[in-house]
Structures are given as C-alpha cells and as structure tokens.
Design a protein around this motif. Structure first.
Motif, short mmCIF file in Angstrom:
data_model
loop_
_atom_site.label_atom_id
_atom_site.label_comp_id
_atom_site.label_asym_id
_atom_site.label_seq_id
_atom_site.Cartn_x
_atom_site.Cartn_y
_atom_site.Cartn_z
N ASN A 154 -11.13 4.21 11.59
CA ASN A 154 -12.47 3.76 11.98
C ASN A 154 -12.36 2.98 13.30
N TRP A 167 -2.24 6.39 -1.39
CA TRP A 167 -3.48 5.63 -1.65
C TRP A 167 -4.40 5.72 -0.44
N ARG A 197 -14.55 9.86 2.19
CA ARG A 197 -15.35 9.93 0.96
C ARG A 197 -16.83 9.61 1.23
N ASN A 228 -16.78 -1.98 -1.36
CA ASN A 228 -17.59 -1.17 -2.28
C ASN A 228 -19.07 -1.15 -1.91
N PHE A 268 -19.64 0.77 1.24
CA PHE A 268 -19.48 2.20 0.94
C PHE A 268 -20.80 2.79 0.43
N ALA A 297 -22.31 -3.42 15.85
CA ALA A 297 -21.07 -3.03 15.16
C ALA A 297 -20.85 -1.52 15.24
N CYS A 298 -20.61 -0.88 14.10
CA CYS A 298 -20.27 0.55 14.12
C CYS A 298 -21.46 1.43 14.52
N GLY A 321 -23.13 0.50 9.92
CA GLY A 321 -22.10 -0.54 9.96
C GLY A 321 -22.64 -1.93 9.77
N VAL A 346 -5.73 -1.04 6.76
CA VAL A 346 -5.44 0.40 6.77
C VAL A 346 -6.57 1.21 7.40
N LEU A 347 -7.72 0.55 7.63
CA LEU A 347 -8.92 1.29 7.99
C LEU A 347 -9.15 1.49 9.48
N THR A 379 0.85 -1.18 0.00
CA THR A 379 0.00 0.00 0.00
C THR A 379 0.89 1.24 0.00
N SER A 438 -15.00 1.93 14.97
CA SER A 438 -16.31 1.28 15.11
C SER A 438 -17.15 1.96 16.19
N ARG A 483 -4.52 -5.80 2.91
CA ARG A 483 -4.44 -4.35 2.70
C ARG A 483 -5.82 -3.72 2.53
N ASN A 530 -14.80 6.69 6.53
CA ASN A 530 -14.07 7.04 5.31
C ASN A 530 -14.48 8.46 4.94
#
Ligand code: ACO
Length: 326
Positions: free
Chosen positions: A281, A32, A256, A217, A220, A111-112, A312, A155-156, A28, A283, A151, A254
C-alpha cells in the motif's frame, strides 16, 4: 470541454523488502502476509530520501510524457500521507526541485484518497479555465512513518510516487468524479503525534505515537463498502452501467478488499488492475503508479472507460470516471 490526462509517470525506489525480510524483524510469516493481504514485496527509499524526492522524479517523467517543459506547468497539487514536513507544502518543494517556476503549488491531505481528491480538484481548475497544465503528484515515503516493530502495520506499506499532467482535451477526459468523507472515523487510521493535538516530545516518541496506527478490521469493512458504493455512484451519475467500464484501478491496500468489492459488484477480475503484490500500500501513490503501469502495459486504450477508486484515513473516499483520451 473536459480535463484529461496528457502525461503519466511513476518512480519507485530500487530497494525491495520481501516478506522474508520482515520475518526477521517481527513475528510474522510470508504465508500469513500473502494470505491476509496479497503483498509479497514493497519498496523502501534510502534514509536520505523524502517524499518530494520521489514525487519530483515521477513529476519529471509525467511532464516529459506530456511533451511539456516544467515552465509550462501552472499549478502543482501534491497529495501525501508522509509529507516532507507539516509545512511548507510538499508541492512547493517539488516545484523547486523540478524548476516549475511558473506554477502555484499546494498540498491536499486525504491520505490514501489523496490522489483522487487532487485529480478531482485539478479537473475543476482546468474546466473553470484558471489553469492550463496542472501537475498532480502522489508521493510517499511511508517507511519513515511505519512502526517496524508493529506486525499489524509494517507488512502493509511501501514507498513510491506517481504523477499525471492534466490539461484541456478535445475528446474524452474526466467524465465524473465523486468525493466523500466521514470524520467520525478519524481515529481508525491515524498518525497520532507530531501535530498540534499531540506535539512531538519525548513521551510521544517513547510511546511510538509518531507512527501509523490502524484498526485494521474496521478499516477493512469500510473499504469494501465504499469501494462498491463509489463505483456504483460514479457510474450511475454518468448514466452508464458496469458493462460500459473497461478497467477499474483501485487503491492497492489489500487483495481481500479488492476481491470482496468486485465480487459484490459482479465485475470481472481481469478488468481490475492489481499490483499490490509488488509494492504494498503506497497510499496516495498507489493509484497513479497502477495507472502508469497499466497504461505502459497497453491495458488502457483510447476510448476505454476507466474508474479510479480511493479510500483511506479521514475517513475519505472518492472515484474518477475517465474516458481515456491518450
Ligand atoms: N503476521 C502474523 N499475524 C498477524 C500479523 C502479521 N503481520 N498482523 C496481525 N496478525 C495477527 C493479529 O495479531 C491477530 O492475532 P490474534 O487473533 O491473536 O489477535 C490475527 O493476526 C488476526 O488479525 P486481524 O487484524 O483480524 O487480521 P485481518 O485478517 O483483519 O488482517 C489487515 C489485518 C491486513 C490489516 C486487514 O485488516 C486490512 O487490510 N485492513 C485494511 C487496511 C487498509 O485498507 N488500509 C487502507 C488505507 S491505508 C491509509 O489510508 C494510510
């Protein structure tokens, strides 16, 4: 009579993991991660620390902030995607660690969205009159359920905890709450093994099924949609409009997701709390940590109308609309 937040606290482990640290572990790059998520750093608890440890520290700070003693707490509701164990409830472990000997204690699994589900439940118990001072905790040591070789997910996530004390308030408080779920999306974001569906064994560990798996995805798209829908619904049900809202504190998954949702809502970016760059994140801990930081920074004042929004795994979502009473 309404339930209001009378104390807040948060606690984060000291150790910081940067994107550059992750570049050394997986394929990574800092660029990115920042471009696709907005995250630069996340915290990581030491190996001997579990969720109840971070939760207990945040809890103690929130009780102190409320000018109460642990014995004054009569219910603890804990939310975590990385609980100490399947059972007993992390809330019971926290109860013991903070010596809240008069408190009943149970966990909520959303969860979140866990903090929103827990806060909404607590508010009902206050309004119903069964409990007086309820401690709501969101605590996570996600670093122990994250696959550090994947990856797509490593990273999150980050570790941390936040807590609030809820009591009856004469003025303001939680005006409206909404909760939702769609179990049809349960496999989009999950920790597959370790429960009764896939009991932990050599094979599940070998296949790394005891770590978070996510269809990024799909999650998201779901997140952007429920962020917008939840905001509109929680406001509409209270006969308010977006112009009445001073601050939105969303789940910090995120950048975005946040940007896309507030663009759809046409809501000003400077009235949205974003701290995911520093913590990733967390959570169930993301919202109470962001709430605590925003309050300490003076971004929330008495009389402000604020919205907390979570989304979440589950899939679950929810929002609280609060007339700030502190
Ligand atoms: N570094 C470099 N490349 C990567 C990384 C990484 N860390 N991760 C994925 N990629 C690659 C993928 O392999 C893929 O490569 P390919 O095209 O060769 O297959 C490419 O980048 C694009 O992958 P996408 O998954 O399409 O990337 P996307 O822009 O969707 O970002 C992300 C992925 C960040 C996971 C995003 O989908 C997301 O944030 N999803 C929502 C997460 C979320 O909201 N979770 C909420 C709840 S969490 C909870 O409840 C516990």
């Amino acid at each position: 009579m309404k339930a209001g937040i009378i104390g807040i606290g948060s606690y984060l482990p000291d150790k910081v993991i940067s994107n550059y640290d992750l570049e050394k572990k997986v394929d990574t790059s800092n660029e990115w991660i920042i471009e696709r998520t907005g995250i630069s750093y996340r915290r990581k608890a030491n190996d001997n620390i579990c969720s109840s440890d971070l939760g207990a520290e945040a809890a103690k700070l929130s009780i102190k902030d409320a000018n109460l003693e642990p014995e004054d707490i009569d219910l603890i509701i804990s939310a975590s995607s990385s609980p100490d164990r399947i059972f007993p409830a992390t809330a019971c472990i926290i109860q013991n660690k903070i010596r809240a000997k008069n408190a009943a204690a149970f966990d909520i699994q959303a969860a979140c969205t866990g903090f929103i589900y827990a806060l909404t439940t607590a508010a009902q118990f206050i309004v119903g009159g069964q409990y007086k001072n309820i401690l709501v905790v969101g605590s996570e040591v996600l670093s122990k359920v994250t696959d550090w070789e994947d990856r797509n997910t490593c990273v999150l996530f980050g570790d941390g905890a936040g807590a609030v004390v809820l009591s009856k308030v004469k003025w303001g408080g939680v005006i409206n709450s909404i909760l939702g779920a769609d179990g049809n999306g349960s496999e989009l974001l999950e920790l597959p093994a370790g429960g009764t569906k896939e009991p932990a064994d050599f094979d599940t560990v070998k296949k790394r099924r005891h770590y978070i798996k996510m269809s990024g995805n799909e999650v998201f798209k779901f997140a952007v949609k429920v962020f917008e829908d939840c905001t509109r619904k929680v406001i509409k049900e209270a006969d308010l409009s977006l112009n009445d809202i001073d601050l939105i504190i969303p789940h910090q998954a995120n950048i975005r997701i946040i940007d896309a949702a507030i663009k759809r809502l046409k809501f000003p970016r400077d009235r949205v709390v974003v701290n995911l760059s520093n913590y990733g994140n967390m959570s169930s801990a993301s919202i109470p940590v962001a709430l605590d930081e925003a309050f300490r920074m003076g971004r929330i004042k008495k009389g402000h109308k604020i919205i907390l929004i979570g989304f979440g795994a589950g899939l679950t979502w929810g929002a609280n609309l609060i007339d700030w009473n502190l």
